[in-house]
Write an enzyme that holds these catalytic residues in place. Sequence first.
Site, mmCIF file in Angstrom:
data_model
loop_
_atom_site.group_PDB
_atom_site.id
_atom_site.type_symbol
_atom_site.label_atom_id
_atom_site.label_comp_id
_atom_site.label_asym_id
_atom_site.label_seq_id
_atom_site.Cartn_x
_atom_site.Cartn_y
_atom_site.Cartn_z
ATOM 1 N N GLY A 51 0.826 -1.206 0.000
ATOM 2 C CA GLY A 51 0.000 0.000 0.000
ATOM 3 C C GLY A 51 0.852 1.245 0.000
ATOM 4 O O GLY A 51 2.056 1.189 -0.254
ATOM 5 N N ASN A 52 0.217 2.370 0.264
ATOM 6 C CA ASN A 52 0.963 3.630 0.316
ATOM 7 C C ASN A 52 0.382 4.532 1.398
ATOM 8 O O ASN A 52 -0.609 4.187 2.036
ATOM 9 C CB ASN A 52 0.953 4.315 -1.056
ATOM 10 C CG ASN A 52 -0.449 4.641 -1.512
ATOM 11 O OD1 ASN A 52 -1.108 5.496 -0.927
ATOM 12 N ND2 ASN A 52 -0.926 3.939 -2.534
ATOM 13 N N ARG A 53 1.002 5.675 1.594
ATOM 14 C CA ARG A 53 0.664 6.538 2.744
ATOM 15 C C ARG A 53 -0.440 7.550 2.467
ATOM 16 O O ARG A 53 -0.658 8.444 3.268
ATOM 17 C CB ARG A 53 1.915 7.308 3.190
ATOM 18 C CG ARG A 53 3.004 6.440 3.721
ATOM 19 C CD ARG A 53 4.175 7.303 4.186
ATOM 20 N NE ARG A 53 5.328 6.504 4.528
ATOM 21 C CZ ARG A 53 5.463 5.860 5.690
ATOM 22 N NH1 ARG A 53 4.509 5.952 6.604
ATOM 23 N NH2 ARG A 53 6.533 5.141 5.935
ATOM 24 N N SER A 54 -1.129 7.453 1.357
ATOM 25 C CA SER A 54 -2.148 8.461 1.065
ATOM 26 C C SER A 54 -3.321 8.355 2.041
ATOM 27 O O SER A 54 -3.894 7.290 2.225
ATOM 28 C CB SER A 54 -2.653 8.287 -0.365
ATOM 29 O OG SER A 54 -3.659 9.233 -0.616
ATOM 30 N N ALA A 89 -3.825 7.757 -4.846
ATOM 31 C CA ALA A 89 -2.485 7.222 -5.096
ATOM 32 C C ALA A 89 -2.680 5.759 -5.494
ATOM 33 O O ALA A 89 -3.105 4.935 -4.684
ATOM 34 C CB ALA A 89 -1.637 7.336 -3.843
#
Length: 295
Positions: free
Chosen positions: A92-95, A163
């Site tokens: 995943g990502n930090r958005s 994102a």
Amino acid sequence: MHTEMWEHPATAANVATLRARGVHVIEPASGRLTGADTGPGRLPEPEEIARVALGLVAGEASSAVPGDLAGRRVVVSAGGTREPIDPVRFIGNRSSGRQGVALARAALARGAHVTLVAANLAADVLGPGAAPDEVVRVETTAQLREAVRAAASAADVVVMAAAVADFRPAGAPTTKIKKVAGHAPAPIELVENPDVLAELARDRLTPGQVVVGFAAETGDATGSVLEHGRAKARRKGADLLVVNAVGDGVGFGVGTNDVTLLDGAGEVVGQASGSKEVVADAVWDAVLKVVGPGA
Ligand code: CTP
């Protein structure tokens, strides 16, 4: 108040009329109500009312003309996609989804019909506040692609603020990957995801549809934030690219943003910095320059 009162179609229509006229309506808070029911209908916390009022006085709410998006259907994707590695793990990502939600709310305040495609928003992001007309929750890029394209098939504007993971594990096992004593971990093979934004820009699912992308960039040895943004604007084919400098406490997971708006040729057509609400209104201002006035 009772939840049925707030959610009654007559109340909803009246509130929509007020919003279209530029009145700033703070959503009621949710919780225990006077009767037996619970749900939206409570007076928001005084701090929330004060925060919103101070924002309005400071001019944070917008340069927006009330109702200038009335009659427009817009789709905003927000958050970040997650790609399963196995049933319990993901890439995943930090958005947080804050910018996308601010875009959705700004469009609502300006009179648009808004579909929010929400990918794994941070817990407090939707909270109390104006609710989009439709919220479609998704997890993976494939789900986001399907939801965005379905909503975009009847939309005037699509804003890809999410994102989106560029890669996903090739074959996510349906059972948990176990560590095996004495064995090195198996590598995770990745395959490329479709580029949802580039596809939308190519396909234009309705005539004259305006497609907006975001670019989260850091400068590096091969170019500055703006140089990377310009190259991306040309590569993606969107009408607008919102270039966002990330890192060093700017961009992800924080309240403020610093963006440059580029057209499809990579030319600078706008700039905004401040709260994500200010950025959101600057994006809609730029969108309106592309679509022109009137529904
Ligand atoms: N995007 C998309 N589909 C993808 C990847 C990105 O729709 N598979 C969209 C994002 O929603 C955003 C824009 O493309 O609006 C730019 O995303 P970004 O990750 O910055 O661009 P990439 O194409 O992934 O380029 P790079 O990672 O090389 O910077």
